[in-house]
Scaffold this motif. Structure first.
Motif, PDB file in Angstrom:
ATOM      1  N   ALA A  28       0.816  -1.213   0.000  1.00  0.00           N
ATOM      2  CA  ALA A  28       0.000   0.000   0.000  1.00  0.00           C
ATOM      3  C   ALA A  28       0.848   1.261   0.000  1.00  0.00           C
ATOM      4  O   ALA A  28       1.898   1.331   0.636  1.00  0.00           O
ATOM      5  CB  ALA A  28      -0.923  -0.008   1.219  1.00  0.00           C
ATOM      6  N   ARG A  29       0.353   2.250  -0.718  1.00  0.00           N
ATOM      7  CA  ARG A  29       0.931   3.599  -0.668  1.00  0.00           C
ATOM      8  C   ARG A  29       0.192   4.346   0.444  1.00  0.00           C
ATOM      9  O   ARG A  29      -0.994   4.647   0.299  1.00  0.00           O
ATOM     10  CB  ARG A  29       0.735   4.310  -1.992  1.00  0.00           C
ATOM     11  CG  ARG A  29       1.360   3.599  -3.210  1.00  0.00           C
ATOM     12  CD  ARG A  29       0.713   4.085  -4.491  1.00  0.00           C
ATOM     13  NE  ARG A  29      -0.715   3.755  -4.510  1.00  0.00           N
ATOM     14  CZ  ARG A  29      -1.593   4.263  -5.377  1.00  0.00           C
ATOM     15  NH1 ARG A  29      -1.197   5.162  -6.278  1.00  0.00           N
ATOM     16  NH2 ARG A  29      -2.864   3.916  -5.328  1.00  0.00           N
ATOM     17  N   LEU A  81     -13.153   6.802  -6.493  1.00  0.00           N
ATOM     18  CA  LEU A  81     -14.099   5.701  -6.658  1.00  0.00           C
ATOM     19  C   LEU A  81     -13.464   4.332  -6.518  1.00  0.00           C
ATOM     20  O   LEU A  81     -14.145   3.351  -6.188  1.00  0.00           O
ATOM     21  CB  LEU A  81     -14.793   5.814  -8.027  1.00  0.00           C
ATOM     22  CG  LEU A  81     -15.703   7.039  -8.204  1.00  0.00           C
ATOM     23  CD1 LEU A  81     -16.275   7.066  -9.622  1.00  0.00           C
ATOM     24  CD2 LEU A  81     -16.832   7.025  -7.176  1.00  0.00           C
ATOM     25  N   ASP A  82     -12.158   4.233  -6.764  1.00  0.00           N
ATOM     26  CA  ASP A  82     -11.491   2.933  -6.664  1.00  0.00           C
ATOM     27  C   ASP A  82     -11.031   2.596  -5.247  1.00  0.00           C
ATOM     28  O   ASP A  82     -10.336   1.611  -5.019  1.00  0.00           O
ATOM     29  CB  ASP A  82     -10.299   2.863  -7.627  1.00  0.00           C
ATOM     30  CG  ASP A  82      -9.195   3.857  -7.265  1.00  0.00           C
ATOM     31  OD1 ASP A  82      -9.385   4.648  -6.313  1.00  0.00           O
ATOM     32  OD2 ASP A  82      -8.142   3.842  -7.940  1.00  0.00           O
ATOM     33  N   GLY A  83     -11.433   3.415  -4.261  1.00  0.00           N
ATOM     34  CA  GLY A  83     -11.066   3.143  -2.873  1.00  0.00           C
ATOM     35  C   GLY A  83      -9.764   3.793  -2.445  1.00  0.00           C
ATOM     36  O   GLY A  83      -9.357   3.646  -1.288  1.00  0.00           O
ATOM     37  N   SER A  84      -9.100   4.510  -3.341  1.00  0.00           N
ATOM     38  CA  SER A  84      -7.891   5.235  -2.981  1.00  0.00           C
ATOM     39  C   SER A  84      -8.261   6.681  -2.629  1.00  0.00           C
ATOM     40  O   SER A  84      -9.442   7.037  -2.540  1.00  0.00           O
ATOM     41  CB  SER A  84      -6.873   5.190  -4.117  1.00  0.00           C
ATOM     42  OG  SER A  84      -7.391   5.821  -5.272  1.00  0.00           O
ATOM     43  N   CYS A  85      -7.267   7.532  -2.417  1.00  0.00           N
ATOM     44  CA  CYS A  85      -7.540   8.916  -2.031  1.00  0.00           C
ATOM     45  C   CYS A  85      -6.497   9.825  -2.650  1.00  0.00           C
ATOM     46  O   CYS A  85      -5.309   9.467  -2.728  1.00  0.00           O
ATOM     47  CB  CYS A  85      -7.517   9.047  -0.502  1.00  0.00           C
ATOM     48  SG  CYS A  85      -8.064  10.651   0.118  1.00  0.00           S
ATOM     49  N   ARG A  86      -6.926  10.974  -3.091  1.00  0.00           N
ATOM     50  CA  ARG A  86      -6.047  11.960  -3.729  1.00  0.00           C
ATOM     51  C   ARG A  86      -5.787  13.118  -2.767  1.00  0.00           C
ATOM     52  O   ARG A  86      -6.724  13.703  -2.213  1.00  0.00           O
ATOM     53  CB  ARG A  86      -6.667  12.477  -5.011  1.00  0.00           C
ATOM     54  CG  ARG A  86      -5.884  13.593  -5.704  1.00  0.00           C
ATOM     55  CD  ARG A  86      -6.424  13.816  -7.105  1.00  0.00           C
ATOM     56  NE  ARG A  86      -6.222  12.606  -7.916  1.00  0.00           N
ATOM     57  CZ  ARG A  86      -6.946  12.297  -8.992  1.00  0.00           C
ATOM     58  NH1 ARG A  86      -7.920  13.094  -9.396  1.00  0.00           N
ATOM     59  NH2 ARG A  86      -6.692  11.185  -9.661  1.00  0.00           N
ATOM     60  N   ASP A  91      -1.781  10.559  -5.477  1.00  0.00           N
ATOM     61  CA  ASP A  91      -2.758   9.559  -5.070  1.00  0.00           C
ATOM     62  C   ASP A  91      -2.122   8.497  -4.176  1.00  0.00           C
ATOM     63  O   ASP A  91      -0.958   8.105  -4.380  1.00  0.00           O
ATOM     64  CB  ASP A  91      -3.360   8.874  -6.300  1.00  0.00           C
ATOM     65  CG  ASP A  91      -4.211   9.815  -7.145  1.00  0.00           C
ATOM     66  OD1 ASP A  91      -4.444  10.959  -6.696  1.00  0.00           O
ATOM     67  OD2 ASP A  91      -4.620   9.412  -8.246  1.00  0.00           O
ATOM     68  N   PHE A  92      -2.931   8.006  -3.201  1.00  0.00           N
ATOM     69  CA  PHE A  92      -2.465   7.012  -2.244  1.00  0.00           C
ATOM     70  C   PHE A  92      -3.567   5.986  -1.989  1.00  0.00           C
ATOM     71  O   PHE A  92      -4.753   6.272  -2.149  1.00  0.00           O
ATOM     72  CB  PHE A  92      -2.070   7.674  -0.924  1.00  0.00           C
ATOM     73  CG  PHE A  92      -0.887   8.596  -1.042  1.00  0.00           C
ATOM     74  CD1 PHE A  92       0.399   8.121  -0.887  1.00  0.00           C
ATOM     75  CD2 PHE A  92      -1.076   9.936  -1.354  1.00  0.00           C
ATOM     76  CE1 PHE A  92       1.489   8.965  -1.016  1.00  0.00           C
ATOM     77  CE2 PHE A  92       0.016  10.790  -1.487  1.00  0.00           C
ATOM     78  CZ  PHE A  92       1.296  10.300  -1.314  1.00  0.00           C
TER      79      PHE A  92
END
Length: 370
Positions: free
Chosen positions: A7-8, A142-147, A157-158
């Motif tokens: 994970a980032r 939308l893909d569950g990550s966060c900007r 993005d992480f």
């Protein structure tokens, strides 16, 4: 599916909660970046002294493999607590730190916040903290990550963004609309340097730990820090604009001193000295807190810890629970296979705990400064 092992992870805020989270992640070989808006560690004063509790702050440092280094820097004698009568400074209550025969479970050694933060920073891999990176907001994707959107307009993005950015968190808006509200209590702070030499009577009155005195809705705290420094605070209930209503300019030290002198009329001279004769300018510190309870519906890709999650009155537990939050989140990310599962597990543990604690602190402030 965002897996925790690759994970980032971005932590926004280089305070003690975010730093201990980064430390535990790195101990287990995980990648993490800390973004701090300040340009350097010494860009501002680091705050006063903290007492770390065995089951929270010290437990977190044990998980971070830093407990021995903490004890080497801490001041066990700083646990001493003196309560005195406000007109005579006569002792009302006196609590000594536990001796060798009582050391252990109840030990709550003091440490300067700056020393603790420095210890955590020194434990991280070089380059972990990116100084001078102010975050404007966090945008769940939308893909569950966060900007992360930085103040200069750039983005990154992480898989997980952790809001550890304090009372006025820029990340909090991604999960909650809550904002801190004024508690009705304000602190005015000053300080004394090299107190054992330059202010010996005050140094003897305060002792190695904390001195408190109270009259009605006015309370005085004086706390020993390292290197002979004493921080003193007078706390009282007042509107947020109390200084405006009183016709005072907060930058006018003489006017603030006159106001406080009137407020402390009838107090013992040694206690008045602790407020009125400091070596530093007065600092206005109104107390804010988040609503109780402060909870939110889980949002993939983002979570909060410390004051960003549960800002509460400073009654000795906030820093301890920020440290505990940081290690609990890191350990969930190490234990769980998926990032989202780890964050859910962490929030299911942290949110009920912090809600109960915030309730207790709100009630404690009401009793302390009625």
């Amino acid at each position: 599916m965002n897996l925790t092992r690759a994970a980032r992870v971005a932590i926004v805020g280089g305070g003690i909660g975010g730093l201990v989270c980064a430390r535990v992640l790195q101990l287990h070989g995980r990648s993490v970046t800390v973004f701090e808006r300040e340009p350097a560690f010494d860009a501002r004063p680091q705050g006063g002294t903290l007492d770390l509790h065995p089951d929270t702050g010290q437990a977190a440092l044990r998980a971070a493999d830093l407990l021995d280094r903490f004890h080497a820097l801490s001041r066990p004698e700083g646990q001493e607590w003196r309560a005195v009568e406000h007109t005579t400074a006569a002792a009302l209550e006196h609590e000594w730190p536990p001796g060798d025969e009582g050391a252990g479970e109840e030990d709550r050694p003091e440490i300067d916040r700056g020393h603790l933060r420095g210890l955590l920073l020194d434990s991280l891999a070089p380059g972990t903290v990116r100084w001078g990176h102010a975050v404007g907001k966090a945008l769940p994707l939308l893909d569950g990550s966060c900007r992360l959107v930085f103040a200069d307009g750039t983005t990154e993005d992480f898989d997980l963004v952790v809001g550890a950015d304090g009372a006025w968190s820029r990340v909090r808006a991604a999960v909650s609309e809550a904002l801190p509200g004024y508690t009705g209590v304000t602190f005015v702070e000053t300080g004394f340097d090299d107190s054992d030499v330059r202010h010996p009577d005050l140094a003897r009155l305060v002792g190695p730990g904390t001195l408190v005195a109270k009259s009605g809705s006015t309370m005085l705290f004086a706390q020993r820090n390292s290197n002979g420094h004493i921080r003193a605070y007078v706390a009282f209930r007042a509107p947020l604009d109390w200084h405006t209503a009183a016709g005072l300019d907060l930058d006018d030290a003489a006017a603030i001193r006159t106001y406080l002198s009137q407020r402390l009329d009838g107090w013992a001279e040694g206690l008045r000295y602790a407020v009125l004769d400091g070596d530093h300018d007065f600092v206005h510190r109104p107390l804010f807190a988040l609503p109780v309870p402060h909870v939110w519906e889980h949002v993939p890709g983002v979570t909060l810890l410390g004051d960003a999650a549960h800002l509460m009155p400073p009654l000795g537990v906030g820093a301890n629970h920020a440290l505990l939050d940081g290690t609990d989140l890191a350990q969930a990310l190490i234990r769980e296979e998926r990032v989202d599962d780890a964050v859910r597990a962490y929030e299911e543990l942290m949110l009920p705990r912090s809600s109960e604690l915030a309730k207790q602190c709100a009630e404690g402030l009401e009793n302390l400064v009625p």
